[in-house]
Design a protein around this motif. Structure first.
Motif, mmCIF file in Angstrom:
data_model
loop_
_atom_site.group_PDB
_atom_site.id
_atom_site.type_symbol
_atom_site.label_atom_id
_atom_site.label_comp_id
_atom_site.label_asym_id
_atom_site.label_seq_id
_atom_site.Cartn_x
_atom_site.Cartn_y
_atom_site.Cartn_z
ATOM 1 N N LEU A 157 -7.010 6.431 7.152
ATOM 2 C CA LEU A 157 -6.255 5.398 6.713
ATOM 3 C C LEU A 157 -6.305 4.230 7.703
ATOM 4 O O LEU A 157 -6.511 3.090 7.577
ATOM 5 N N ILE A 194 1.119 8.115 10.785
ATOM 6 C CA ILE A 194 0.582 6.732 9.882
ATOM 7 C C ILE A 194 1.683 5.651 10.116
ATOM 8 O O ILE A 194 0.885 4.374 10.327
ATOM 9 N N VAL A 232 3.544 -0.935 3.877
ATOM 10 C CA VAL A 232 2.957 0.397 3.647
ATOM 11 C C VAL A 232 3.992 1.375 3.336
ATOM 12 O O VAL A 232 4.997 1.548 4.172
ATOM 13 N N LEU A 272 0.679 -1.263 0.105
ATOM 14 C CA LEU A 272 -0.107 0.083 -0.198
ATOM 15 C C LEU A 272 0.845 1.213 -0.069
ATOM 16 O O LEU A 272 1.792 1.407 0.873
ATOM 17 N N LEU A 318 5.510 5.162 2.343
ATOM 18 C CA LEU A 318 5.148 6.664 2.300
ATOM 19 C C LEU A 318 6.032 7.621 1.666
ATOM 20 O O LEU A 318 7.274 7.150 1.688
ATOM 21 N N VAL A 349 1.188 5.204 0.070
ATOM 22 C CA VAL A 349 0.493 6.562 0.618
ATOM 23 C C VAL A 349 0.959 7.734 0.574
ATOM 24 O O VAL A 349 2.056 7.660 0.601
ATOM 25 N N LYS A 350 0.442 8.827 0.095
ATOM 26 C CA LYS A 350 0.600 10.271 0.073
ATOM 27 C C LYS A 350 -0.103 10.715 1.393
ATOM 28 O O LYS A 350 -1.200 10.931 1.240
ATOM 29 N N PRO A 351 0.855 11.175 2.232
ATOM 30 C CA PRO A 351 0.171 11.800 3.365
ATOM 31 C C PRO A 351 -0.450 13.137 3.302
ATOM 32 O O PRO A 351 0.072 13.919 2.513
ATOM 33 N N ILE A 402 -3.308 5.250 -1.857
ATOM 34 C CA ILE A 402 -4.164 6.122 -1.252
ATOM 35 C C ILE A 402 -3.529 7.457 -1.297
ATOM 36 O O ILE A 402 -2.566 7.635 -0.759
ATOM 37 N N ASP A 403 -4.138 8.547 -1.760
ATOM 38 C CA ASP A 403 -3.816 9.787 -1.883
ATOM 39 C C ASP A 403 -4.537 10.540 -0.789
ATOM 40 O O ASP A 403 -5.645 11.338 -1.164
ATOM 41 N N LEU A 404 -4.046 10.602 0.427
ATOM 42 C CA LEU A 404 -4.621 11.210 1.388
ATOM 43 C C LEU A 404 -4.690 12.689 1.410
ATOM 44 O O LEU A 404 -5.625 13.557 1.460
#
Length: 479
Positions: A55, A82, A67, A4, A69, A6-8, A43-45
């Motif tokens: 998330l 995260i 995960v 996964l 980032l 992720v963009k925080p 997932i682009d938060l």
């Protein structure tokens, strides 16, 4: 294996977003290496302004083994949170950090967070390498993966050097199928405007040979570029498969290699005459532009470019090692404007040792130029840059206070910039007055109305209002 990416998201004033190009490239590299053996999700938060808790509440849906980032310095607090939440959900999840926040800070990050791995520099090749070893070699990562630092039972294994990628054509195109480009079209983007129906960012080169000492130089000082054929193939793919008709080139210095630029732009003009639009939100080097380059850009559909001037004081140009030829930069602004191209200027106010007279000189340059727009950033010295050490030498107390703000998740727009703390000068008020002087000018307002695409004009004006009438200022960094 489930990965996964992720963009925080961490709240900042003047929030802008764009497709997360870095982790889209990582996703495509993972697919290229592992095929169906890896399931990659993204997932682009940031684009949806969703906190880490969002998330955490959905980790059971993804059941990730890893995960990963990619974070800027201004996203550090959210990134660490995260990682913490992932470990609370399942301690076996491998938590991985990359991006500017990880640059030269792996020891600090791994020692004070829940991240297991940290990648310094490009991870297109080495992230798949590390996963291959971790899941297929009894977990032994070894010590020879460039850029990878990681926790061990005995402490931290630190990398001595980042990876070096010289063949950018071999990296597959970003995994655009993992996002919805239609979603990003109406969102506030890096350029602040949109002329076409749908845009995509393009990364056609990495590295920059200039030595600006406020820059993270994440990709190093060697300029490495994709071939014109590769760039044109991606443009063709994005047009045909996704209906993209506008491209934001986000290279650090797209115009360094003029023959390549002219080849790309010339082919665009020949293949898709009047059907494409280009902007350059990450700026072009202003003092190496010339008539032939500007003509090529305009013929391909370029309607907006940024130029990073930063300061107009020769002493400070030398101090920050930018060494921009200011007379040539002024010419470039005028030459682009005469071709009908919107020019936006970047200026950094509040360098260590900068005087009030030098601040005013930079503002005067901007006001007297033919810039359509200008962004006046307050300097935020970033760790592991020479600028940071300059600020430490001038005022370690001010630097410590600025660091605490960032550590606690403060916005880059702050009423207490480092310069204001160090010298007691009301920089926030100065920037607010500067914005009013620049934008509340009948000729400039007319230029904005003429140059900004009609569909973006109302939104653009709304975004300008806080800069002109509120106390907030923009903080600057190069991430």
């Amino acid at each position: 294996m489930r990965v996964l990416l992720v963009k925080p998201y961490q709240p900042v004033a003047g929030h802008v977003t764009q497709p997360p190009l870095g982790i889209l490239y990582l996703a495509s590299s993972l697919r290229q290496r592992f095929g169906t053996e890896v399931e990659v999700d993204l997932i682009d938060l940031k684009s949806r302004e969703l906190p880490p808790r969002w998330l955490a509440d959905r980790l059971h849906e993804y059941q990730p083994d890893v995960v990963g980032l990619s974070a800027l310095n201004c996203e550090a607090a959210a990134a660490r949170e995260i990682a913490r939440l992932c470990k609370l959900y399942d301690p076996k999840i491998v938590t991985v950090l990359g991006g500017p926040y990880a640059h030269r800070r792996s020891n600090e990050i791994l020692g004070n967070s829940d991240f297991d791995w940290s990648f310094d520099g490009p991870a297109d090749h080495v992230f798949p390498d590390a996963l291959e070893r971790h899941f297929g070699n009894n977990g032994d990562l070894g010590t020879d993966i460039p850029g990878l630092s990681y926790k061990t039972e005995d402490g931290i294994q630190l990398s001595e050097r980042p990876d070096v990628i010289t063949d950018l054509d071999a990296i597959p195109f970003p995994a655009y199928d993992l996002i919805d480009l239609d979603f990003y079209a109406p969102q506030p983007n890096m350029m602040g405007m949109l002329k076409g129906k749908k845009y995509a960012p393009l990364f056609t080169s990495r590295g920059c040979p200039y030595t600006c000492n406020y820059c993270h130089d994440l990709f190093g000082k060697k300029f490495v570029h994709r071939s014109p054929d590769s760039v044109l193939a991606e443009i063709d793919m994005l047009r045909g498969r996704y209906g993209v008709d506008e491209f934001q080139i986000v290279d650090d210095i797209f115009n360094l290699h003029k023959p390549r630029l002219k080849k790309i732009m010339g082919e665009v003009a020949n293949r898709w005459p009047g059907q494409t639009h280009f902007t350059f939100p990450n700026a072009l080097r202003a003092d190496i532009l010339d008539d032939s380059v500007l003509d090529a850009l305009r013929a391909a559909g370029t309607y907006g470019i940024c130029m990073a001037i930063e300061t107009t004081t020769p002493r400070l140009q030398e101090l920050v090692s930018k060494n921009l030829k200011l007379d040539k930069a002024f010419w470039s602004i005028n030459a682009a404007d005469k071709r009908g191209i919107l020019v936006s200027g970047f200026f950094m106010l509040g360098f260590p040792t900068e005087t009030r007279e030098e601040l005013q000189r930079t503002v005067d340059f901007a006001v007297e130029s033919r810039l359509t727009m200008a962004h006046f950033f307050t300097v935020i010295p970033q760790p592991e840059t020479p600028m940071y050490e300059l600020a430490r030498k001038e005022s370690p107390e001010a630097l410590a206070a600025t660091d605490r703000d960032e550590e606690e998740g403060a916005s880059y727009r702050t009423a207490r910039a480092w310069y204001e703390r160090a010298y007691g000068f009301p920089l926030a008020d100065f920037v607010r007055k500067t914005n009013r002087r620049f934008y509340l000018n009948p000729k400039r307002i007319a230029r904005i109305v003429k140059r900004v695409p009609a569909k973006s004009l109302a939104t653009g004006l709304r975004q300008l209002m806080p800069l002109v009438f509120r106390r907030e200022t923009q903080g600057a960094t190069v991430d």
